[in-house]
Design a protein around this motif. Structure first.
Motif, mmCIF file in Angstrom:
data_model
loop_
_atom_site.group_PDB
_atom_site.id
_atom_site.type_symbol
_atom_site.label_atom_id
_atom_site.label_comp_id
_atom_site.label_asym_id
_atom_site.label_seq_id
_atom_site.Cartn_x
_atom_site.Cartn_y
_atom_site.Cartn_z
ATOM 1 N N VAL A 84 61.359 33.648 24.936
ATOM 2 C CA VAL A 84 62.360 34.687 24.718
ATOM 3 C C VAL A 84 63.488 34.472 25.707
ATOM 4 O O VAL A 84 63.253 34.306 26.903
ATOM 5 N N VAL A 85 64.697 34.433 25.192
ATOM 6 C CA VAL A 85 65.859 34.209 26.055
ATOM 7 C C VAL A 85 66.621 35.520 26.206
ATOM 8 O O VAL A 85 67.362 35.936 25.334
ATOM 9 N N VAL A 86 66.345 36.163 27.305
ATOM 10 C CA VAL A 86 67.058 37.361 27.725
ATOM 11 C C VAL A 86 67.169 37.196 29.229
ATOM 12 O O VAL A 86 66.202 36.785 29.880
ATOM 13 N N ALA A 87 68.307 37.485 29.780
ATOM 14 C CA ALA A 87 68.471 37.332 31.230
ATOM 15 C C ALA A 87 67.343 38.060 31.951
ATOM 16 O O ALA A 87 66.921 39.135 31.534
ATOM 17 N N ASP A 88 66.830 37.449 33.021
ATOM 18 C CA ASP A 88 65.736 38.056 33.782
ATOM 19 C C ASP A 88 66.033 39.493 34.164
ATOM 20 O O ASP A 88 65.175 40.361 34.065
ATOM 21 N N THR A 89 67.258 39.732 34.609
ATOM 22 C CA THR A 89 67.605 41.095 35.018
ATOM 23 C C THR A 89 67.563 42.035 33.814
ATOM 24 O O THR A 89 67.119 43.175 33.931
ATOM 25 N N THR A 90 68.001 41.562 32.664
ATOM 26 C CA THR A 90 67.971 42.383 31.451
ATOM 27 C C THR A 90 66.528 42.658 31.050
ATOM 28 O O THR A 90 66.177 43.782 30.707
ATOM 29 N N LEU A 91 65.687 41.633 31.096
ATOM 30 C CA LEU A 91 64.285 41.799 30.721
ATOM 31 C C LEU A 91 63.583 42.767 31.675
ATOM 32 O O LEU A 91 62.837 43.645 31.246
ATOM 33 N N LYS A 92 63.835 42.626 32.956
ATOM 34 C CA LYS A 92 63.257 43.557 33.943
ATOM 35 C C LYS A 92 63.746 44.983 33.667
ATOM 36 O O LYS A 92 62.976 45.934 33.715
ATOM 37 N N TRP A 93 65.033 45.114 33.394
ATOM 38 C CA TRP A 93 65.603 46.425 33.095
ATOM 39 C C TRP A 93 64.961 47.005 31.837
ATOM 40 O O TRP A 93 64.595 48.180 31.806
ATOM 41 N N LEU A 94 64.807 46.186 30.792
ATOM 42 C CA LEU A 94 64.178 46.660 29.550
ATOM 43 C C LEU A 94 62.747 47.136 29.811
ATOM 44 O O LEU A 94 62.332 48.173 29.301
ATOM 45 N N GLY A 95 62.007 46.352 30.599
ATOM 46 C CA GLY A 95 60.643 46.755 30.935
ATOM 47 C C GLY A 95 60.633 48.083 31.674
ATOM 48 O O GLY A 95 59.840 48.977 31.363
ATOM 49 N N SER A 96 61.511 48.225 32.639
ATOM 50 C CA SER A 96 61.590 49.445 33.444
ATOM 51 C C SER A 96 61.965 50.656 32.592
ATOM 52 O O SER A 96 61.329 51.712 32.674
ATOM 53 N N VAL A 97 62.981 50.503 31.770
ATOM 54 C CA VAL A 97 63.436 51.615 30.924
ATOM 55 C C VAL A 97 62.354 52.006 29.924
ATOM 56 O O VAL A 97 62.064 53.190 29.739
ATOM 57 N N HIS A 98 61.745 51.020 29.281
ATOM 58 C CA HIS A 98 60.703 51.325 28.301
ATOM 59 C C HIS A 98 59.516 52.022 28.959
ATOM 60 O O HIS A 98 58.934 52.937 28.381
ATOM 61 N N LEU A 99 59.157 51.597 30.152
ATOM 62 C CA LEU A 99 58.059 52.236 30.880
ATOM 63 C C LEU A 99 58.429 53.674 31.230
ATOM 64 O O LEU A 99 57.659 54.604 30.995
ATOM 65 N N ARG A 100 59.621 53.865 31.776
ATOM 66 C CA ARG A 100 60.084 55.196 32.175
ATOM 67 C C ARG A 100 60.157 56.156 30.991
ATOM 68 O O ARG A 100 59.865 57.340 31.121
ATOM 69 N N LYS A 101 60.550 55.652 29.842
ATOM 70 C CA LYS A 101 60.695 56.502 28.655
ATOM 71 C C LYS A 101 59.351 56.796 27.984
ATOM 72 O O LYS A 101 59.280 57.586 27.060
ATOM 73 N N GLY A 102 58.303 56.111 28.424
ATOM 74 C CA GLY A 102 56.983 56.355 27.840
ATOM 75 C C GLY A 102 56.733 55.586 26.561
ATOM 76 O O GLY A 102 55.916 55.982 25.732
#
Length: 162
Positions: A84-102
């Motif tokens: 999967v090609v998504v910038a590391d920072t974007t992928l980390k951000w996506l993981g964080s946001v998805h976790l926070r949102k439940g």
């Protein structure tokens, strides 16, 4: 495993057709998500105070277009890059946001179902079982990458994910 050459060709061909109208397809993706799982609207701050999917909501339109474009572009690059090609920072951000949102694993399945239906509608008669499988495989890679980041984030914050 990355996509096969044939799957890659099907994903690229359909993306070429759909990227001409990302806003429309992105909105359709979110309309389908909310049709399949109406409770999902509570995951989005810009949808919480409404009982309908407002087509003229600029935040929804912008978010939907970004999600659709990111999903499709990562699918197109999967075979070439082998991951999967998504910038590391974007992928980390996506993981964080998805976790926070439940967001939970079943939510990813809802998005997959909606994405496949959106693509089917978007490409019309070019749709096939092979194309469905190719997009399903590509989406599964992206979902796994985001869920992996969610697990990393959960471990770092000692917040378990379901």
């Amino acid at each position: 495993m990355a996509l096969t050459e044939k799957q890659e060709a099907l994903v690229k061909e359909s993306w070429e057709l759909m990227k001409q109208d990302i806003p429309r397809h992105g909105f359709r993706l979110f309309a389908l998500i909310l049709e399949i799982a109406p409770g999902a609207k509570d995951l989005f701050s810009f949808l919480r105070d409404t009982d309908e999917i407002p087509e003229n909501n600029p935040k929804l339109k912008a978010h939907a277009a970004r999600v659709f474009k990111l999903t499709c572009e990562s699918a197109v690059q999967l075979r070439e890059k082998g991951e999967v090609v998504v910038a590391d920072t974007t992928l980390k951000w996506l993981g964080s946001v998805h976790l926070r949102k439940g967001v939970l694993q079943p939510h990813f399945e809802v998005v997959k179902e909606a994405l496949l239906k959106t693509i089917e509608e978007g490409v019309g008669e070019k749709w096939s079982e092979e194309m469905k499988n190719a997009w399903g495989e590509a989406y599964d890679h992206l979902a796994a990458a985001i869920m992996g980041e969610m697990q990393v984030e959960a471990a770092a914050s000692s917040k378990p994910i379901a």
